[in-house]
Design a protein around this motif. Structure first.
Motif, PDB file in Angstrom:
ATOM      1  N   PRO A  19     -11.773 -32.537  18.473  1.00  0.00           N
ATOM      2  CA  PRO A  19     -10.547 -32.653  17.782  1.00  0.00           C
ATOM      3  C   PRO A  19      -9.201 -31.828  18.477  1.00  0.00           C
ATOM      4  CG  PRO A  19     -11.780 -30.588  17.113  1.00  0.00           C
ATOM      5  CD  PRO A  19     -12.950 -31.162  17.989  1.00  0.00           C
ATOM      6  N   VAL A  20      -8.087 -32.548  17.576  1.00  0.00           N
ATOM      7  CA  VAL A  20      -6.488 -31.807  18.172  1.00  0.00           C
ATOM      8  C   VAL A  20      -6.644 -30.798  17.203  1.00  0.00           C
ATOM      9  CG1 VAL A  20      -6.371 -33.799  19.750  1.00  0.00           C
ATOM     10  CG2 VAL A  20      -5.490 -33.848  17.763  1.00  0.00           C
ATOM     11  N   VAL A  21      -5.245 -30.132  17.463  1.00  0.00           N
ATOM     12  CA  VAL A  21      -5.414 -28.958  16.443  1.00  0.00           C
ATOM     13  C   VAL A  21      -3.336 -29.438  16.191  1.00  0.00           C
ATOM     14  CG1 VAL A  21      -4.510 -26.554  15.835  1.00  0.00           C
ATOM     15  CG2 VAL A  21      -6.629 -27.274  16.203  1.00  0.00           C
ATOM     16  N   ALA A  75      -4.856 -19.370  19.665  1.00  0.00           N
ATOM     17  CA  ALA A  75      -5.759 -19.623  20.649  1.00  0.00           C
ATOM     18  C   ALA A  75      -7.415 -19.799  19.981  1.00  0.00           C
ATOM     19  CB  ALA A  75      -5.398 -18.600  21.244  1.00  0.00           C
ATOM     20  N   GLU A  76      -7.881 -19.191  19.332  1.00  0.00           N
ATOM     21  CA  GLU A  76      -9.060 -18.514  17.934  1.00  0.00           C
ATOM     22  C   GLU A  76      -9.157 -19.603  17.555  1.00  0.00           C
ATOM     23  OE1 GLU A  76     -11.809 -15.247  15.741  1.00  0.00           O
ATOM     24  OE2 GLU A  76      -9.355 -14.842  15.259  1.00  0.00           O
ATOM     25  N   ILE A  77      -8.511 -20.469  16.988  1.00  0.00           N
ATOM     26  CA  ILE A  77      -9.246 -21.821  16.392  1.00  0.00           C
ATOM     27  C   ILE A  77      -9.367 -22.743  17.239  1.00  0.00           C
ATOM     28  CG2 ILE A  77      -7.806 -23.519  14.703  1.00  0.00           C
ATOM     29  CD1 ILE A  77      -6.601 -21.096  12.899  1.00  0.00           C
ATOM     30  N   ALA A  78      -8.750 -23.013  18.519  1.00  0.00           N
ATOM     31  CA  ALA A  78      -8.636 -24.151  18.684  1.00  0.00           C
ATOM     32  C   ALA A  78     -10.396 -23.727  19.587  1.00  0.00           C
ATOM     33  CB  ALA A  78      -7.129 -24.258  20.468  1.00  0.00           C
ATOM     34  N   GLN A  79     -10.377 -22.461  19.815  1.00  0.00           N
ATOM     35  CA  GLN A  79     -11.803 -22.251  21.303  1.00  0.00           C
ATOM     36  C   GLN A  79     -12.906 -22.326  19.889  1.00  0.00           C
ATOM     37  OE1 GLN A  79     -11.901 -18.572  23.959  1.00  0.00           O
ATOM     38  NE2 GLN A  79      -9.306 -18.902  22.727  1.00  0.00           N
ATOM     39  N   ALA A  98      -9.356 -30.632  22.068  1.00  0.00           N
ATOM     40  CA  ALA A  98      -8.795 -30.981  23.256  1.00  0.00           C
ATOM     41  C   ALA A  98      -7.910 -30.677  23.815  1.00  0.00           C
ATOM     42  CB  ALA A  98      -9.212 -32.625  23.197  1.00  0.00           C
ATOM     43  N   ALA A  99      -6.638 -30.136  22.407  1.00  0.00           N
ATOM     44  CA  ALA A  99      -5.088 -30.156  22.482  1.00  0.00           C
ATOM     45  C   ALA A  99      -4.705 -29.527  21.436  1.00  0.00           C
ATOM     46  CB  ALA A  99      -4.589 -31.108  23.071  1.00  0.00           C
ATOM     47  N   VAL A 100      -3.513 -28.593  21.036  1.00  0.00           N
ATOM     48  CA  VAL A 100      -3.277 -28.105  20.831  1.00  0.00           C
ATOM     49  C   VAL A 100      -1.346 -28.734  20.418  1.00  0.00           C
ATOM     50  CG1 VAL A 100      -2.224 -25.773  19.483  1.00  0.00           C
ATOM     51  CG2 VAL A 100      -3.842 -26.337  20.369  1.00  0.00           C
ATOM     52  N   HIS A 101      -1.001 -29.510  19.324  1.00  0.00           N
ATOM     53  CA  HIS A 101       0.573 -29.740  19.267  1.00  0.00           C
ATOM     54  C   HIS A 101       0.936 -28.827  18.697  1.00  0.00           C
ATOM     55  CE1 HIS A 101      -0.947 -34.106  20.782  1.00  0.00           C
ATOM     56  NE2 HIS A 101      -1.864 -33.683  20.735  1.00  0.00           N
ATOM     57  N   ALA A 105      -5.515 -28.444  26.619  1.00  0.00           N
ATOM     58  CA  ALA A 105      -4.195 -28.788  26.800  1.00  0.00           C
ATOM     59  C   ALA A 105      -3.087 -28.113  25.490  1.00  0.00           C
ATOM     60  CB  ALA A 105      -4.084 -30.073  27.004  1.00  0.00           C
ATOM     61  N   TYR A 106      -1.682 -28.187  25.554  1.00  0.00           N
ATOM     62  CA  TYR A 106      -1.308 -27.900  24.463  1.00  0.00           C
ATOM     63  C   TYR A 106       0.183 -29.067  24.580  1.00  0.00           C
ATOM     64  CZ  TYR A 106       1.264 -25.315  28.129  1.00  0.00           C
ATOM     65  OH  TYR A 106       2.489 -24.911  28.934  1.00  0.00           O
ATOM     66  N   HIS A 107       0.713 -29.738  24.126  1.00  0.00           N
ATOM     67  CA  HIS A 107       2.456 -30.235  24.170  1.00  0.00           C
ATOM     68  C   HIS A 107       2.540 -30.356  22.728  1.00  0.00           C
ATOM     69  CE1 HIS A 107      -0.618 -33.437  26.121  1.00  0.00           C
ATOM     70  NE2 HIS A 107      -1.179 -33.109  25.186  1.00  0.00           N
ATOM     71  N   ARG A 108       4.072 -29.456  23.800  1.00  0.00           N
ATOM     72  CA  ARG A 108       5.643 -29.407  23.075  1.00  0.00           C
ATOM     73  C   ARG A 108       6.383 -30.048  22.603  1.00  0.00           C
ATOM     74  NH1 ARG A 108       6.420 -23.213  26.000  1.00  0.00           N
ATOM     75  NH2 ARG A 108       7.503 -22.554  23.775  1.00  0.00           N
TER      76      ARG A 108
END
Length: 483
Positions: A9-11, A90-94, A99-102, A128-131
């Motif tokens: 998933p991507v967050v 960060a906890e949710i992503a782990q 795969a990434a957080v937007h 990965a993250y995307h701003r």
């Protein structure tokens, strides 16, 4: 066949952007083809974040309900969590093996600091993250003065923005979302954002429908009823303003969406172009205040003009309370303050009058007025609220000269000549004729009795004489200049 990256998933971190259309972070996540996990974090713990006021908390509750419903219609859920956003996300992503957080950026220093902390935590975890840009028409660093600073005068600022041409086109709303595996979510009701004992939000419920759909309906209705905005916007009884400010505050609609809808309406009906230009300049003022805030994170607490640090403000709890309760004895001021308490908003012309009355007639520090508005406005914006108060007080950017003291009687007679606005919010004065309703203390005892008005009883005497208050303000300003 989907790759492993496409099954992780991507967050998407929702912030002050509670919409689906023109949401760069959501758009990019959807385009990735991966399952999408939508998250909102109520962060009242991270350093420097300003807790929102009581009226805005009510609005946030309704807006989150609306967003959750819209996401469910697309097959996704909104996960609610409370705590420091960087750590929570960060906890949710782990936990979700994301795969990434937007997320969409908020150009406010404490919000950027939280986003930076999240970026660092994700980097440490190998995620990965995307701003994405999302809350302004133009990035603050794109509009600079000759000396490289942010601009402090609105007209050249707005000219510069217009010279850059149209902002990017709004992004489409996703037609479907591939949901990620469910994660535990907190219950919105457990956050207790709405008032209960007492429940003072009846006027808010009667006045507003928060949410993205309501924002679009309001924008369409506003554009359909032009012309008349440019001239009529100063008259509080004419109801020609857009009412979009709280929707913009919570990102239920974006400045880009408003821009393009307004430009399209003007192109379709050239006769309303002057009204649209004026309307967009008001969107520009919001932009101006956001840029100011990016340059001056302490806009709500520190005078932009340091000379005002020595201003001789008065401490007067009785006068402050009378102003807050709409009991100053000046009908236009009291009507505005009562409208605010009932509806969580106030007509812009009246906002200037009541703010001027507080800081000039009463010599009460603008920060106390800003804090009251912050708690009672549904549209209390991080930039516009302090920016507007500093403008009125004469200590901010593009500020009105301090010696410009609004005469509440003349303002009332000019912009509410028939007294309709006053009668709406101060029914105890409704029986007074038009020539007396703006200054009931000039009525004879017989005229007051005929209207059912008892000065000092069901309506107060003025708490200060206008001429005396004006002179005191000018004397204080002269003292400041001597210092």
């Amino acid at each position: 066949m989907l790759t492993t990256a496409e099954t992780r998933p991507v967050v998407v971190w929702f912030r002050d952007d509670l919409r689906l259309a023109d949401h760069p972070a959501l758009h990019a996540a959807t385009e990735s083809g991966a399952p999408v996990l939508c998250v909102y974090v109520l962060d009242e713990e991270s350093e420097g974040l300003r807790p929102i006021g009581a009226a805005a908390r009510w609005w946030l509750t309704q807006s989150l309900r609306a967003l959750s419903s819209e996401l469910r219609a697309l097959g996704a859920a909104l996960v609610l969590r409370r705590g420091p956003a960087a750590a929570v996300l960060a906890e949710i992503a782990q936990q979700s093996d994301a795969a990434a957080v937007h997320w969409n950026e908020i150009e406010i220093a404490p919000h950027r600091a939280v986003a930076d902390a999240l970026a660092d935590a994700l980097t440490m975890a190998g995620i990965a993250y995307h701003r994405h840009r999302g809350d302004t028409l133009v990035a603050p660093n794109a509009i600079r003065s000759k000396d490289g600073r942010g601009m402090r005068v609105f007209t050249p600022f707005w000219r510069r923005v217009l010279s850059l041409g149209d902002p990017p086109q709004p992004l489409p709303r996703p037609t479907t979302l591939r949901p990620a595996p469910a994660l535990p979510s907190e219950q919105l009701s457990d956050w207790r954002l709405e008032p209960t004992t007492p429940d003072w939000a009846g006027g808010l419920r009667a006045t507003w429908t928060p949410g993205e759909a309501a924002a679009q309906t309001r924008l369409a209705g506003f554009l359909a009823k032009q012309p008349g905005y440019a001239e009529g916007r100063d008259y509080p009884d004419r109801h020609v303003t857009s009412g979009l400010s709280p929707h913009l505050r919570f990102g239920e609609i974006s400045p880009r969406q408003v821009w393009y809808a307004a430009r399209f309406a003007a192109a379709e009906r050239p006769a309303i172009a002057p009204d649209i230009d004026k309307f967009l300049s008001e969107i520009g003022w919001r932009e101006f205040c956001r840029h100011l805030l990016a340059e001056h994170p302490d806009l709500a607490s520190r005078n932009l003009q340091p000379a005002f640090d020595a201003f001789p403000w008065q401490s007067d709890e009785t006068a402050l309370s009378a102003w807050q309760r709409g009991r100053t004895g000046y009908p236009i001021v009291d009507a505005g303050m009562r409208e605010l308490w009932h509806s969580g908003t106030m007509h812009n012309r009246v906002r200037m009058v009541v703010a001027s009355f507080l800081v000039k007639h009463l010599l009460i520090d603008w920060r106390l007025g800003e804090q009251w508005f912050w708690d009672t406005l549904v549209d209390a914006d991080f930039g516009s609220n302090p920016g507007n108060w500093q403008w009125v007080a004469g200590c901010g950017a593009d500020a009105a000269p301090y010696f410009r003291v609004f005469n509440p009687v003349l303002q009332s007679e000019k912009f509410d000549a028939g007294g309709a606005y006053i009668r709406r919010w101060i029914p105890e004065l409704a029986g007074l004729p038009d020539n007396l309703i703006h200054q009931p203390w000039t009525a004879t005892p017989i005229e007051l009795a005929a209207a059912g008005v008892e000065l000092g009883g069901n309506y107060p005497q003025p708490i200060i004489d206008h001429k005396a208050g004006r002179q005191r303000a000018l004397s204080a300003y002269a003292e400041l200049r001597q210092r």
